[in-house]
Design an enzyme around this catalytic site. Structure first.
Site, PDB file in Angstrom:
ATOM      1  CB  CYS A  97      14.551  -9.440  21.581  1.00  0.00           C
ATOM      2  SG  CYS A  97      14.603  -8.917  19.852  1.00  0.00           S
ATOM      3  CB  CYS A 100      18.939  -9.730  19.616  1.00  0.00           C
ATOM      4  SG  CYS A 100      18.067  -9.140  21.086  1.00  0.00           S
ATOM      5  CG  ASP A 343      75.882 -29.014  23.221  1.00  0.00           C
ATOM      6  OD1 ASP A 343      74.778 -28.879  22.652  1.00  0.00           O
ATOM      7  OD2 ASP A 343      76.902 -29.434  22.646  1.00  0.00           O
TER       8      ASP A 343
END
Length: 599
Positions: A97, A100, A343
């Protein structure tokens, strides 16, 4: 399933009592029957205008013909030739096409969607729903405009506008009308339009048409220039890339009717189309939440990597948690976030610290409470486990905002063992009783020396809500205190060379000499999230745990590193050895205090 015809038979478009997937099928216009073509839309447009015939003569595929006649009825797109009342073309011999670029012809190719479905379900991937995203060459917009201008020239009475605009459904609209519903039939899974479930991304490319854009780009350099984006000082400029759809639309608006000066009108035939798209799969993230308990004083929260030296610790809390989770759900990556951090040498006990895990693109996407219970049990029963997990559960992404919102508002409760150079009197110790009718204590903390290399040097006001103490033996105390989030507890104890005021040393008075913190535990993080699944057992900082499980004695006898929170200048090997010897009797003293009810 071998053909579109077979696939469409699986979609019950003839029944008025069903509600098949796809937004268009869910809301048909009043008075229209659910059929393979729509008499009120596609057929009326075909019979009433010459657009369809002109489009066919241009070489458009059946779906593009429906687009250009303005059809927005999804069932027509499932079988375009039936909707057009024309015999189907042979896809093997049909030319690509020119509008597209063959993208919409691929949809009609036997086995195309089955191959996508096979990829989606490979490697044991599981999912409850999916959503479809499509990327195609933006140059399709140039060819759509060229086709529109050609039709406008042929049919001036029917086409007045210079641009197709919303009159022509986009290629992506057509793909949603077809691929989403057909994949639903193949996968037997519903589609979602809000980004949930498995994302199936189809990317179509057509390098041969890029030169068409380049010709327009040379003629319209100003319109083709994308908007400026701010970037960081050290961030490099972005490499030239394919233009966005917005830029292409801007250029076509600028070119208008003069497109024939830069591109072929009508669009030129193609030797080949886009072919099969690249398929990329990505699951929407899974979110898990829970609370972790850290039992080790040698474990960082996240992997601790020192440049040029490798990892500082053998493992981390994050790795201990994610190891079992990742092996079960197999994500491409995981992101760990906790409500604050402790820690390396600080334990997290009590009911634990809230955390969340984001599992990115997880292969397994079905979460059951039983699976999460098995993961929790696996983590908690490892030999010599250093991390436990409570209340592991699936949550929604929006729920994770609770974790972030509580970062500054929550309170935290700690316990610590403190050594004092000169044994304080009872009158001095009374100054450590904070809270109750007397209220809390406001302190001022400059950024601690130990984190100045990575934190802004600034003054931070903080609140100690309450504090209690017990004398363990001469020179040793145990403190319990509740503070505002963000309070540096180690510095509150030893003062950080006067950078935190007031502190435990100043509260006791200057004749107590040096004050050091020997061990620190987080007892409670005041954030009621995630919801408790069952009554858990809070882990308290018992004396046995502190001594046998790597507590005070384990910390102070490690002469290779400073004691927890003690300024480096004060942590000589001799001082630490003396404190370790004096700390040997802590366990029995705390036990006696507990028995008498003092703790």
């Amino acid at each position: 399933l071998a053909s579109i015809t077979t696939l469409t038979n699986k979609i019950d478009i003839a029944s008025d009592t069903t509600n098949p997937p796809g937004a268009g099928l869910n809301n048909p216009q009043p008075g229209r029957s659910k059929d393979l073509y729509c008499k009120g839309c596609a057929m009326a447009a075909v019979e009433g205008t010459g657009i369809a015939n002109a489009a066919l003569e241009m070489g458009m595929c059946g779906i593009c013909v429906l687009r250009f006649v303005g059809c927005r009825y999804p069932p027509s797109y499932l079988n375009p030739w039936a909707a057009l009342k024309l015999p189907p073309r042979d896809l093997a011999t049909e030319a690509p096409c020119p509008v597209c670029l063959g993208v919409l012809q691929w949809v009609q190719t036997p086995g195309a969607l089955e191959s996508v479905a096979a990829i989606a379900t490979a490697d044991g991937r599981t999912f409850e729903s999916f959503n479809l995203s499509v990327s195609h060459p933006v140059h399709i917009a140039i060819r759509e405009q060229a086709a529109w201008l050609h039709l406008r020239k042929l049919l001036p009475d029917e086409i007045k506008a210079e641009r197709p605009g919303s009159k022509v459904p986009s290629v992506k609209d057509a793909l949603r009308y077809t691929v989403a519903d057909l994949l639903t039939a193949v996968l037997d899974k519903p589609t979602k339009v809000n980004g949930e479930g498995l994302e199936i991304a189809l990317t179509f490319t057509h390098p041969a048409t890029e030169k068409e854009w380049q010709a327009i780009e040379r003629a319209q350099p100003d319109a083709c220039r994308p908007g400026k984006k701010r970037r960081g000082r050290n961030q490099k400029a972005a490499e030239p890339s394919i233009p966005s759809q917005g830029v292409v639309d801007k250029v076509l608006d600028s070119v208008g009717l003069d497109l024939s000066r830069h591109a072929s009108v009508p669009p030129a035939p193609l030797e080949s189309g886009t072919g099969e798209p690249a398929v990329r799969l990505c699951h929407a993230s899974l979110w898990l939440a829970g609370r972790y308990i850290k039992l080790s004083r040698e474990l960082s929260q996240s992997p601790w990597l020192i440049e040029g030296e490798g990892f500082r610790t053998e493992s981390s809390t994050e790795e201990e948690l994610t190891r079992s989770v990742n092996s079960r759900f197999n994500p491409s990556s995981s992101k760990f976030t906790a409500s604050g951090r402790e820690d390396v040498d600080v334990r997290c006990l009590g009911t634990g610290r809230p955390f969340m895990l984001e599992l990115v693109d997880s292969k397994a996407h079905v979460i059951s409470p039983e699976a999460l219970a098995e993961i929790s049990n696996e983590i908690n029963t490892r030999p010599n486990a250093v991390v436990n997990v409570l209340d592991l559960q699936a949550v929604e992404r929006i729920d994770t905002e609770i974790l972030k919102s509580g970062e500054t508002s929550k309170t935290k409760t700690y316990s610590c063992v403190v050594w004092l150079e000169h044994d304080p009197t009872d009158e001095q110790l009374a100054n450590l009783q904070i809270g109750g009718k007397g209220g809390g204590l406001e302190i001022q903390q400059d950024t601690p020396i130990r984190v100045l290399h990575r934190r802004t040097n600034m003054l931070r006001p903080r609140t100690v809500h309450w504090m209690k103490y017990v004398r363990i033996k001469p020179h040793f105390l145990k403190l319990w205190l509740s503070t505002q989030a963000g309070t540096y507890i180690k510095e509150f104890v030893h003062g950080d060379f006067g950078r935190t005021t007031p502190n435990v040393a100043t509260l006791l008075g200057g004749d107590c000499g040096q004050v050091d913190i020997l061990s620190l535990d987080v007892i409670e993080v005041g954030l009621d999230w995630p919801p408790s699944l069952k009554a858990g057992v809070a882990i308290e900082a018992t004396a046995a745990g502190e001594m046998e499980g790597g507590g005070a004695a384990a910390v102070v006898t490690d002469a290779a590193a400073p004691a927890a929170g003690v300024p480096v200048a004060l942590a000589s090997a001799g001082d630490r050895k003396r404190k370790a010897d004096e700390a040997v009797g802590i366990e029995s003293s705390v036990a006696a205090a507990a028995a008498s009810g003092a703790i």
